[in-house]
Design an enzyme around this catalytic site. Sequence first.
Site, PDB file in Angstrom:
ATOM      1  N   GLU A   1       0.827  -1.205   0.000  1.00 15.17           N
ATOM      2  CA  GLU A   1       0.000   0.000   0.000  1.00 15.17           C
ATOM      3  C   GLU A   1       0.866   1.261   0.000  1.00 15.17           C
ATOM      4  OE1 GLU A   1      -0.997   1.912   3.379  1.00 15.17           O
ATOM      5  OE2 GLU A   1      -1.029   0.187   4.739  1.00 15.17           O
TER       6      GLU A   1
ATOM      7  N   LYS B   1      -5.022  -1.951  13.810  1.00 20.73           N
ATOM      8  CA  LYS B   1      -4.273  -0.905  14.500  1.00 20.73           C
ATOM      9  C   LYS B   1      -4.755  -0.774  15.943  1.00 20.73           C
ATOM     10  CE  LYS B   1      -3.200   1.669  10.298  1.00 20.73           C
ATOM     11  NZ  LYS B   1      -3.875   0.809   9.303  1.00 20.73           N
TER      12      LYS B   1
END
Length: 303
Positions: free
Chosen positions: A27, A159
């Site tokens: 990414e 996360k």
Amino acid sequence: MTSSNFFQLSQETTSALAANKPVVALESTVIAHGLPRPQNLETARRLEQIVREQGATPATIAALKGKLCVGLDAGQLEHLATSAEIKKLSTRDLAIAAAHEWDGATTVASTMWIAHRAGIKVFATGGIGGVHRRTLPDVSADLPELARTPMIVVCSGAKIVLDLPSTREWLETYGITVVGYGCDEMPAFYSRQSGLPADLRCDTPEEVVTLFRTQRELGVAGALLVTVPVPVESEIPRDTLNRILDQSLRDAEQSKITGRDLTPFLLARMARLSEGATLGANIALLENNARVAGLIAAALSAP
């Protein structure tokens, strides 16, 4: 059917895919928005190098002048890392970016969307998005993309700034298999432990590939989420992590930071409060995940 008019694959990526050689998607949001300068460009280059060291071709993905680019050259990587005009693009933004010829960095969701249509089966990232910590339901676009895109996604869990139990429940509800790579529970990004069980433990790339191929043969929709713990030497102690996360959440609330700006704000704030320790952990897990993804891609392409 997806039009090829908007896609631009590098020659290296095209050649590798045509020859059934291993390719790993990477990414670009982490380059443009996730890491500070100059570590962002240094890390982007290092991730590609690590993938190559495993015998695979790295394909960093981004939108440049409206083209969905799969595999970037050195100048394009530097542009993403240094320009202040790079937009953050999720899947919903791709048509807008293409129509208006934007430059944009792709999130986990949009990277998956592009990579799958380019024919790439393995993707490495740091942490996925998930369910946010608030009363109003706020679910990252990463999760539904995982539920509908059949590829191997290598990460270190969701996360840490997210609601991890709710995120794990969402993955279960929508049928996304969570593999613990060398572990029995889903890691918690900066921490190796979350208390949330994985569906299966795999200790080798070959085990992951066997499971992925079985999913495809059965016609199971969605991604295989391979969760890899942060390296031991880079893990943040639990008490330190809780302290700086709580302070960062309070700071975000006081500053009224919401939406797509919230996660980058929290990660940056935690890096400052930890005097760079969380930044070091972030880079370490990114590098380790790139290594594991490269090994899995090589095993997937083996005869």
